[in-house]
Design an enzyme around this catalytic site. Sequence first.
Site, PDB file in Angstrom:
ATOM      1  N   ASN A  32     -10.595  -2.819  -6.356  1.00 44.56           N
ATOM      2  CA  ASN A  32      -9.755  -1.837  -7.218  1.00 44.56           C
ATOM      3  C   ASN A  32     -10.232  -1.565  -8.477  1.00 44.56           C
ATOM      4  O   ASN A  32      -9.694  -0.513  -9.116  1.00 44.56           O
ATOM      5  CB  ASN A  32      -8.199  -2.200  -7.282  1.00 44.56           C
ATOM      6  CG  ASN A  32      -7.332  -2.384  -6.248  1.00 44.56           C
ATOM      7  OD1 ASN A  32      -6.644  -3.026  -5.808  1.00 44.56           O
ATOM      8  ND2 ASN A  32      -8.003  -1.255  -5.190  1.00 44.56           N
ATOM      9  N   ASP A  92       0.875  -1.140  -0.019  1.00 43.02           N
ATOM     10  CA  ASP A  92       0.213  -0.021  -0.001  1.00 43.02           C
ATOM     11  C   ASP A  92       0.826   1.073   0.053  1.00 43.02           C
ATOM     12  O   ASP A  92       1.993   1.152   0.440  1.00 43.02           O
ATOM     13  CB  ASP A  92      -0.923  -0.117   1.287  1.00 43.02           C
ATOM     14  CG  ASP A  92      -1.948   0.979   1.171  1.00 43.02           C
ATOM     15  OD1 ASP A  92      -2.239   1.451   0.149  1.00 43.02           O
ATOM     16  OD2 ASP A  92      -2.729   1.250   2.090  1.00 43.02           O
TER      17      ASP A  92
END
Length: 247
Positions: free
Chosen positions: A75, A27
């Site tokens: 996503n 991330d």
Amino acid sequence: MIFFNEEKLIKKLDKTRLPQHVGIIMDGNGRWAQKRGMPRVYGHKAGVNAVREVIRSCRELGIKYLTLYAFSTENWKRPKEEVDFLMDLLVEYLSKEVDELNKNNVVVKFIGDISRLPEKCQIEIEKAQKLTEKNTGLVVNIALNYGGRDEIVKATQNICKKVLNRELSPEDITEDTITQHLYTASQPDPDLIIRTSGEKRLSNFLLWQSAYSELWFTEVLWPDFKKRHLIEALLYYQTRKRRFGGV
């Protein structure tokens, strides 16, 4: 100086107490780019270097399984330009790196619903898996279009089909039955899960498998993640007493 510090950290590691399986929630790519005044996609490109380094580091340290959370089922909500860039980046990475991974005896696997990915991605994924399937070294699972809840739903659907076909009795369904219908069947659960960027949540990553995982969170953004950060996570792991619900 960095290499010297890495060597000092490595000497602190107990090689007999390393985790078998490490999962990483990669991330912070977008924030890394934005901090430098660049579009988010540059962060994803920079993140490839961290992928390369963490795979090399796991091989050198003797980790047996590494699962990298690359693209979640959520996503797809990102801007189309960013999603398209990520798919192109995957194709570029595999076409450039798979021969080197194969040379280093790495097994490359992909977990998630690969069928929804563009055909060009599916072709490269198939090539990578086929080329490395007989290797015996580090197993790298790349989680693409992956969601922990979705994985459990799909496992449940497959078990239900077996019950309907009378291949399995409902009374015989156990935790192990579900485990054997997950993408990671036959692999040990992750002993350690690392998340970069300072966020402190699992974000739908290996939900079933992480029941007893140790969790290590770092403020380091993924493109800046180095071998020394991995060693710091391993040293933290070795301070933990894993009771698995016992005393």
